[in-house]
Design a protein around this motif. Sequence first.
Motif, PDB file in Angstrom:
ATOM      1  N   VAL A  16       0.836  -1.192   0.000  1.00 39.15           N
ATOM      2  CA  VAL A  16       0.000   0.000   0.000  1.00 39.15           C
ATOM      3  C   VAL A  16       0.873   1.245   0.000  1.00 39.15           C
ATOM      4  O   VAL A  16       1.792   1.360   0.802  1.00 39.15           O
ATOM      5  CB  VAL A  16      -0.904   0.003   1.267  1.00 39.15           C
ATOM      6  CG1 VAL A  16      -1.697   1.292   1.354  1.00 39.15           C
ATOM      7  CG2 VAL A  16      -1.836  -1.190   1.263  1.00 39.15           C
ATOM      8  N   ARG A  17       0.604   2.151  -0.922  1.00 35.80           N
ATOM      9  CA  ARG A  17       1.285   3.441  -0.908  1.00 35.80           C
ATOM     10  C   ARG A  17       0.567   4.334   0.089  1.00 35.80           C
ATOM     11  O   ARG A  17      -0.658   4.377   0.121  1.00 35.80           O
ATOM     12  CB  ARG A  17       1.256   4.094  -2.287  1.00 35.80           C
ATOM     13  CG  ARG A  17       2.049   3.397  -3.343  1.00 35.80           C
ATOM     14  CD  ARG A  17       3.498   3.143  -3.024  1.00 35.80           C
ATOM     15  NE  ARG A  17       4.266   4.362  -2.821  1.00 35.80           N
ATOM     16  CZ  ARG A  17       5.499   4.375  -2.336  1.00 35.80           C
ATOM     17  NH1 ARG A  17       6.101   3.277  -1.990  1.00 35.80           N
ATOM     18  NH2 ARG A  17       6.139   5.509  -2.189  1.00 35.80           N
ATOM     19  N   ILE A  18       1.323   5.038   0.877  1.00 34.32           N
ATOM     20  CA  ILE A  18       0.780   5.936   1.882  1.00 34.32           C
ATOM     21  C   ILE A  18       0.900   7.357   1.351  1.00 34.32           C
ATOM     22  O   ILE A  18       2.004   7.808   1.031  1.00 34.32           O
ATOM     23  CB  ILE A  18       1.530   5.771   3.213  1.00 34.32           C
ATOM     24  CG1 ILE A  18       1.303   4.359   3.750  1.00 34.32           C
ATOM     25  CG2 ILE A  18       1.092   6.825   4.213  1.00 34.32           C
ATOM     26  CD1 ILE A  18       2.149   4.010   4.946  1.00 34.32           C
ATOM     27  N   LEU A  19      -0.224   8.033   1.221  1.00 31.04           N
ATOM     28  CA  LEU A  19      -0.233   9.401   0.708  1.00 31.04           C
ATOM     29  C   LEU A  19      -0.086  10.375   1.862  1.00 31.04           C
ATOM     30  O   LEU A  19      -0.839  10.314   2.840  1.00 31.04           O
ATOM     31  CB  LEU A  19      -1.524   9.689  -0.042  1.00 31.04           C
ATOM     32  CG  LEU A  19      -1.827   8.773  -1.223  1.00 31.04           C
ATOM     33  CD1 LEU A  19      -3.164   9.136  -1.847  1.00 31.04           C
ATOM     34  CD2 LEU A  19      -0.716   8.822  -2.244  1.00 31.04           C
ATOM     35  N   GLY A  68      -3.556  13.136   4.507  1.00 27.72           N
ATOM     36  CA  GLY A  68      -3.443  11.705   4.297  1.00 27.72           C
ATOM     37  C   GLY A  68      -3.909  10.951   5.533  1.00 27.72           C
ATOM     38  O   GLY A  68      -3.895  11.479   6.646  1.00 27.72           O
ATOM     39  N   SER A  69      -4.310   9.716   5.355  1.00 30.62           N
ATOM     40  CA  SER A  69      -4.868   8.945   6.470  1.00 30.62           C
ATOM     41  C   SER A  69      -3.837   8.591   7.535  1.00 30.62           C
ATOM     42  O   SER A  69      -4.199   8.225   8.634  1.00 30.62           O
ATOM     43  CB  SER A  69      -5.553   7.681   5.952  1.00 30.62           C
ATOM     44  OG  SER A  69      -4.637   6.901   5.215  1.00 30.62           O
ATOM     45  N   ILE A 116      -8.385  11.973   3.873  1.00 31.28           N
ATOM     46  CA  ILE A 116      -8.948  11.754   2.542  1.00 31.28           C
ATOM     47  C   ILE A 116      -9.648  10.406   2.442  1.00 31.28           C
ATOM     48  O   ILE A 116     -10.393  10.169   1.505  1.00 31.28           O
ATOM     49  CB  ILE A 116      -7.878  11.876   1.437  1.00 31.28           C
ATOM     50  CG1 ILE A 116      -6.746  10.878   1.651  1.00 31.28           C
ATOM     51  CG2 ILE A 116      -7.382  13.291   1.322  1.00 31.28           C
ATOM     52  CD1 ILE A 116      -5.750  10.778   0.513  1.00 31.28           C
ATOM     53  N   SER A 117      -9.437   9.527   3.429  1.00 31.31           N
ATOM     54  CA  SER A 117     -10.121   8.235   3.409  1.00 31.31           C
ATOM     55  C   SER A 117     -11.411   8.257   4.220  1.00 31.31           C
ATOM     56  O   SER A 117     -12.157   7.286   4.224  1.00 31.31           O
ATOM     57  CB  SER A 117      -9.189   7.129   3.925  1.00 31.31           C
ATOM     58  OG  SER A 117      -8.808   7.388   5.258  1.00 31.31           O
ATOM     59  N   SER A 118     -11.707   9.369   4.887  1.00 31.84           N
ATOM     60  CA  SER A 118     -12.954   9.495   5.647  1.00 31.84           C
ATOM     61  C   SER A 118     -14.111   9.778   4.693  1.00 31.84           C
ATOM     62  O   SER A 118     -13.901  10.203   3.558  1.00 31.84           O
ATOM     63  CB  SER A 118     -12.838  10.631   6.663  1.00 31.84           C
ATOM     64  OG  SER A 118     -12.850  11.882   5.991  1.00 31.84           O
ATOM     65  N   ALA A 141     -15.880  12.498  -0.137  1.00 27.32           N
ATOM     66  CA  ALA A 141     -16.925  13.257  -0.837  1.00 27.32           C
ATOM     67  C   ALA A 141     -16.379  14.575  -1.401  1.00 27.32           C
ATOM     68  O   ALA A 141     -16.828  15.030  -2.457  1.00 27.32           O
ATOM     69  CB  ALA A 141     -18.089  13.530   0.112  1.00 27.32           C
ATOM     70  N   LEU A 142     -15.407  15.177  -0.723  1.00 28.35           N
ATOM     71  CA  LEU A 142     -14.894  16.483  -1.151  1.00 28.35           C
ATOM     72  C   LEU A 142     -13.825  16.392  -2.242  1.00 28.35           C
ATOM     73  O   LEU A 142     -13.701  17.316  -3.056  1.00 28.35           O
ATOM     74  CB  LEU A 142     -14.322  17.239   0.050  1.00 28.35           C
ATOM     75  CG  LEU A 142     -15.330  17.692   1.109  1.00 28.35           C
ATOM     76  CD1 LEU A 142     -14.605  18.284   2.314  1.00 28.35           C
ATOM     77  CD2 LEU A 142     -16.320  18.687   0.532  1.00 28.35           C
ATOM     78  N   LEU A 143     -13.051  15.314  -2.277  1.00 27.22           N
ATOM     79  CA  LEU A 143     -11.945  15.199  -3.234  1.00 27.22           C
ATOM     80  C   LEU A 143     -12.415  15.409  -4.676  1.00 27.22           C
ATOM     81  O   LEU A 143     -13.397  14.817  -5.118  1.00 27.22           O
ATOM     82  CB  LEU A 143     -11.282  13.831  -3.136  1.00 27.22           C
ATOM     83  CG  LEU A 143     -10.167  13.690  -2.121  1.00 27.22           C
ATOM     84  CD1 LEU A 143      -9.659  12.251  -2.087  1.00 27.22           C
ATOM     85  CD2 LEU A 143      -9.031  14.644  -2.367  1.00 27.22           C
ATOM     86  N   GLY A 144     -11.699  16.259  -5.390  1.00 27.70           N
ATOM     87  CA  GLY A 144     -11.988  16.487  -6.802  1.00 27.70           C
ATOM     88  C   GLY A 144     -13.134  17.453  -7.070  1.00 27.70           C
ATOM     89  O   GLY A 144     -13.454  17.723  -8.226  1.00 27.70           O
TER      90      GLY A 144
END
Length: 181
Positions: A26-29, A131-132, A143-145, A150-153
Motif C-alpha cells: 500500500v502506498r501511503i499518501l 493523508g490517512s 482523505i479516506s474518511s 466526498a470532497l476530493l476532486g
Amino acid sequence: MGFASRRGHDGVMAHEPTQTLPSPRVRILLTEVGFRARERELDQLRAAKRDDIGRRLRDARGYGEPAGNDEHLATREDEAIIDARIATLEAMLAQASVVEHRALPGVVGLGSVVTVDDTDNGAGARYRLVGSHEAQEPGDVSISSPVGQALLGRRASETVTVSLPDGRTRRLRIVSVAPPT
C-alpha cells in the motif's frame, strides 16, 4: 497500539507492544507537511532511545540485577515501545508518496483547505484534507474518511452528499477551496 504479555526465560512477565505495520503493498499518501512531521518524530525517537534509554539503563544497573530490577524492566518496556514506533515510522516513510497539490485552482485535493456549509443546519466548517497516516489537528479530515472522499476532486459552489457510518447523510455546500498553506 496494544500490548502482548509473555513470560521471559527468567520467569518475569514482559509486556511487549503490538502494532500493525503498514502493508508493504500500500502506498501511503502524505502531504509535504505530514511527511516532514513523521521524519521529525522518527529523529526524536531515535535520539530518545540513544540518549534517554541509554542513560536510564546505566542508572538502573545501580539498582541490582536486571531480573528483579523494576527500573531496568520499565526502561526495557519503554525501549520496546519506542522500537515499535520507530519500525512503524520507518515502514510508513519507506512507503510514503508525498503528494503535492497540483490540481487545478479551486479543485479540492490533498492538502486543500475547504470551507463548507451544512445545507441542513446552516453550520459552517473549515477542513484541511490530509493523508490517512498524518497526525490530525483540529479541523483536519482524512482523505479516506467519508467527508474527505466526498470532497476530493470537487469545486467551490458544488454540493456533496456525505454518507456517515451511522447511516445518516449530510449535504455540504463547498464555499471555498484554498491551496495548502
